[in-house]
Design a protein around this motif. Structure first.
Motif, PDB file in Angstrom:
ATOM      1  N   LEU A 151       0.879  -1.167   0.000  1.00  0.00           N
ATOM      2  CA  LEU A 151       0.000   0.000   0.000  1.00  0.00           C
ATOM      3  C   LEU A 151       0.917   1.218   0.000  1.00  0.00           C
ATOM      4  N   HIS A 152       1.039   1.862  -1.164  1.00  0.00           N
ATOM      5  CA  HIS A 152       1.993   2.959  -1.339  1.00  0.00           C
ATOM      6  C   HIS A 152       1.243   4.288  -1.321  1.00  0.00           C
ATOM      7  N   LEU A 153       1.348   4.989  -0.202  1.00  0.00           N
ATOM      8  CA  LEU A 153       0.681   6.269   0.014  1.00  0.00           C
ATOM      9  C   LEU A 153       1.661   7.398  -0.246  1.00  0.00           C
ATOM     10  N   TRP A 154       1.137   8.551  -0.712  1.00  0.00           N
ATOM     11  CA  TRP A 154       2.043   9.672  -0.940  1.00  0.00           C
ATOM     12  C   TRP A 154       1.341  11.009  -0.771  1.00  0.00           C
ATOM     13  N   LEU A 155       2.168  12.034  -0.541  1.00  0.00           N
ATOM     14  CA  LEU A 155       1.670  13.401  -0.354  1.00  0.00           C
ATOM     15  C   LEU A 155       2.807  14.381  -0.517  1.00  0.00           C
ATOM     16  N   HIS A 156       2.448  15.683  -0.510  1.00  0.00           N
ATOM     17  CA  HIS A 156       3.418  16.777  -0.439  1.00  0.00           C
ATOM     18  C   HIS A 156       3.304  17.435   0.937  1.00  0.00           C
ATOM     19  N   PRO A 157       4.379  17.905   1.523  1.00  0.00           N
ATOM     20  CA  PRO A 157       4.244  18.709   2.744  1.00  0.00           C
ATOM     21  C   PRO A 157       3.362  19.942   2.546  1.00  0.00           C
ATOM     22  N   ASN A 158       3.369  20.500   1.332  1.00  0.00           N
ATOM     23  CA  ASN A 158       2.553  21.701   1.103  1.00  0.00           C
ATOM     24  C   ASN A 158       1.062  21.399   0.960  1.00  0.00           C
ATOM     25  N   ASN A 159       0.679  20.113   1.081  1.00  0.00           N
ATOM     26  CA  ASN A 159      -0.747  19.789   1.180  1.00  0.00           C
ATOM     27  C   ASN A 159      -1.310  20.153   2.549  1.00  0.00           C
ATOM     28  N   LEU A 160      -0.439  20.353   3.537  1.00  0.00           N
ATOM     29  CA  LEU A 160      -0.894  20.614   4.903  1.00  0.00           C
ATOM     30  C   LEU A 160      -1.186  22.100   5.074  1.00  0.00           C
ATOM     31  N   VAL A 161      -2.251  22.542   4.433  1.00  0.00           N
ATOM     32  CA  VAL A 161      -2.572  23.971   4.370  1.00  0.00           C
ATOM     33  C   VAL A 161      -3.448  24.441   5.519  1.00  0.00           C
ATOM     34  N   ASP A 162      -4.090  23.508   6.245  1.00  0.00           N
ATOM     35  CA  ASP A 162      -4.978  23.920   7.323  1.00  0.00           C
ATOM     36  C   ASP A 162      -5.088  22.780   8.339  1.00  0.00           C
ATOM     37  N   ASP A 163      -5.852  23.029   9.397  1.00  0.00           N
ATOM     38  CA  ASP A 163      -5.982  22.032  10.468  1.00  0.00           C
ATOM     39  C   ASP A 163      -6.600  20.727   9.968  1.00  0.00           C
ATOM     40  N   ALA A 164      -7.563  20.828   9.050  1.00  0.00           N
ATOM     41  CA  ALA A 164      -8.210  19.617   8.539  1.00  0.00           C
ATOM     42  C   ALA A 164      -7.203  18.742   7.786  1.00  0.00           C
ATOM     43  N   ALA A 165      -6.319  19.383   7.030  1.00  0.00           N
ATOM     44  CA  ALA A 165      -5.308  18.625   6.298  1.00  0.00           C
ATOM     45  C   ALA A 165      -4.337  17.946   7.250  1.00  0.00           C
ATOM     46  N   VAL A 166      -3.983  18.632   8.319  1.00  0.00           N
ATOM     47  CA  VAL A 166      -3.088  18.044   9.317  1.00  0.00           C
ATOM     48  C   VAL A 166      -3.782  16.892  10.044  1.00  0.00           C
ATOM     49  N   GLU A 167      -5.042  17.082  10.366  1.00  0.00           N
ATOM     50  CA  GLU A 167      -5.806  16.017  11.040  1.00  0.00           C
ATOM     51  C   GLU A 167      -5.860  14.770  10.178  1.00  0.00           C
ATOM     52  N   ARG A 168      -5.969  14.948   8.854  1.00  0.00           N
ATOM     53  CA  ARG A 168      -6.019  13.778   7.974  1.00  0.00           C
ATOM     54  C   ARG A 168      -4.731  12.989   8.034  1.00  0.00           C
ATOM     55  N   ILE A 169      -3.587  13.654   7.863  1.00  0.00           N
ATOM     56  CA  ILE A 169      -2.337  12.889   7.837  1.00  0.00           C
ATOM     57  C   ILE A 169      -2.045  12.295   9.205  1.00  0.00           C
ATOM     58  N   GLU A 170      -2.458  12.974  10.275  1.00  0.00           N
ATOM     59  CA  GLU A 170      -2.259  12.371  11.594  1.00  0.00           C
ATOM     60  C   GLU A 170      -3.123  11.120  11.751  1.00  0.00           C
ATOM     61  N   ALA A 171      -4.353  11.163  11.268  1.00  0.00           N
ATOM     62  CA  ALA A 171      -5.219   9.980  11.331  1.00  0.00           C
ATOM     63  C   ALA A 171      -4.642   8.841  10.503  1.00  0.00           C
ATOM     64  N   VAL A 172      -4.051   9.168   9.348  1.00  0.00           N
ATOM     65  CA  VAL A 172      -3.424   8.144   8.512  1.00  0.00           C
ATOM     66  C   VAL A 172      -2.245   7.510   9.247  1.00  0.00           C
ATOM     67  N   LEU A 173      -1.381   8.333   9.832  1.00  0.00           N
ATOM     68  CA  LEU A 173      -0.216   7.812  10.541  1.00  0.00           C
ATOM     69  C   LEU A 173      -0.633   7.002  11.770  1.00  0.00           C
ATOM     70  N   ARG A 174      -1.698   7.415  12.425  1.00  0.00           N
ATOM     71  CA  ARG A 174      -2.203   6.659  13.572  1.00  0.00           C
ATOM     72  C   ARG A 174      -2.679   5.279  13.116  1.00  0.00           C
ATOM     73  N   ALA A 175      -3.387   5.235  11.996  1.00  0.00           N
ATOM     74  CA  ALA A 175      -3.861   3.953  11.473  1.00  0.00           C
ATOM     75  C   ALA A 175      -2.697   3.043  11.092  1.00  0.00           C
ATOM     76  N   VAL A 176      -1.667   3.622  10.486  1.00  0.00           N
ATOM     77  CA  VAL A 176      -0.476   2.837  10.132  1.00  0.00           C
ATOM     78  C   VAL A 176       0.185   2.286  11.389  1.00  0.00           C
ATOM     79  N   ASP A 177       0.319   3.131  12.398  1.00  0.00           N
ATOM     80  CA  ASP A 177       0.955   2.711  13.648  1.00  0.00           C
ATOM     81  C   ASP A 177       0.159   1.601  14.336  1.00  0.00           C
ATOM     82  N   GLU A 178      -1.154   1.731  14.360  1.00  0.00           N
ATOM     83  CA  GLU A 178      -1.994   0.747  15.050  1.00  0.00           C
ATOM     84  C   GLU A 178      -1.950  -0.624  14.385  1.00  0.00           C
ATOM     85  N   ARG A 179      -1.631  -0.660  13.102  1.00  0.00           N
ATOM     86  CA  ARG A 179      -1.656  -1.935  12.368  1.00  0.00           C
ATOM     87  C   ARG A 179      -0.263  -2.448  12.035  1.00  0.00           C
TER      88      ARG A 179
END
Length: 307
Positions: free
Chosen positions: A252-280
């Protein structure tokens, strides 16, 4: 059992060097987004492949680049409107922070100045110049980068990569760009998920690791239409992809740019993704592109030896 890879197009403003009107929010968010993403990777202990535009390694640059075959126009913004904004075009301290991170990140390459290798006007000489300058700077820094990401995933001049020491690249997503109804259907259908990809080795020994999912691909209407039913659709797709990787084979190859993190919602998304990766992670190991290449390439060598 499969694995998960996170690759990062680390480019600051270079991702918009050829835009008529660069999006100001993304241009300005690149540096802080980079640091926030690095800190989140550390918080969840997730190593990533950071494909860095090599120009960012410069401490100083006058923006001339007279000997680059692409011509001076490509660097006009660096000499002009960005001349007083070195924070947009250079970032050696950002790369140094990656190297000092307690997480074992893979530092790779995203060309020297974000030239699209697969664009019709990109000649072999232009691509070679981008690779030569990138490798020279990486060598100067002592970065033994082996991973390569093509700007905008526009793959071209692949045969040159091995000449400059690269071993693995992010290939095109195996699913074509989807229409809005198809996007909505992917999330709405219970078994809709991003593809697990298989790394392949070409005749030059290069490993092609295709992309599975761009983490900021569901914005605007797709996001508004699906969020009331499944929450953040990207997080839902990532969780489905991780579940599939736990049960089967592939990456499962996920990708992004740091400049996608333009607001709190964008940050919340990548944190939720990293949390899911960590939990599994017990069921789905986390790898970098370089680690996938190291695992995949010996198989080819052993096969050739048997033959």
């Amino acid at each position: 059992m499969g694995s998960v890879v996170l690759s990062v197009d680390a480019e600051l403003a270079w991702g918009f060097v050829d835009h008529g009107e660069p999006p100001s929010d993304r241009v300005e968010s690149g540096r802080e987004g980079w640091r926030r993403l690095r800190r989140l990777c550390e918080a969840y202990d997730v190593p990533a492949t950071w494909a860095v535009v090599a120009h960012l390694l410069h401490d100083e640059c006058d923006g001339r680049h007279d000997d680059h075959p692409i011509g001076p126009g490509w660097f006009a913004r660096e000499r002009g409107e960005w001349a007083e904004r070195p924070d947009l075009t250079r970032g050696p301290e950002l790369v140094e922070e990656l190297r000092a991170s307690p997480v074992a990140h893979d530092i790779g390459c995203h060309t020297y100045s974000h030239v699209e290798f697969g664009a019709p006007g990109t000649t072999r000489a232009m691509a070679a110049a981008e690779l030569e300058r990138s490798r020279a700077l990486m060598d100067e820094w002592g970065i033994d980068g082996r991973s390569f990401v093509f700007p905008r995933n526009n793959v071209g001049h692949v045969d040159l990569l091995a000449d400059y020491g690269f071993e693995v690249y992010r290939g095109r997503r195996p699913v074509e760009r989807r229409s809005l109804p198809e996007k909505l259907r992917t999330v709405a259908v219970g078994d809709g998920r991003p593809p697990l990809v298989r790394p392949t080795v070409d005749d030059d020994g290069l490993v092609n690791l295709p992309a599975s999912l761009f983490l900021y691909s569901y914005e605007g209407l797709p996001l508004r239409a699906t969020k009331p039913f499944v929450g953040d659709p990207v997080v839902e797709l990532v969780e489905r992809g991780l579940d599939a990787a736990a049960e089967g084979e592939g990456v499962l190859h996920l990708w992004l740019h740091p400049n996608n993190l333009v607001d709190d919602a964008a940050v919340e998304r990548i944190e939720a993704v990293l949390r899911a990766v960590d939990e599994r992670r017990d069921a789905v190991p986390v790898e970098t592109m370089a680690e996938v290449a190291a695992r995949r390439r010996p198989q080819r060598v052993r096969s050739e030896t048997r033959d």
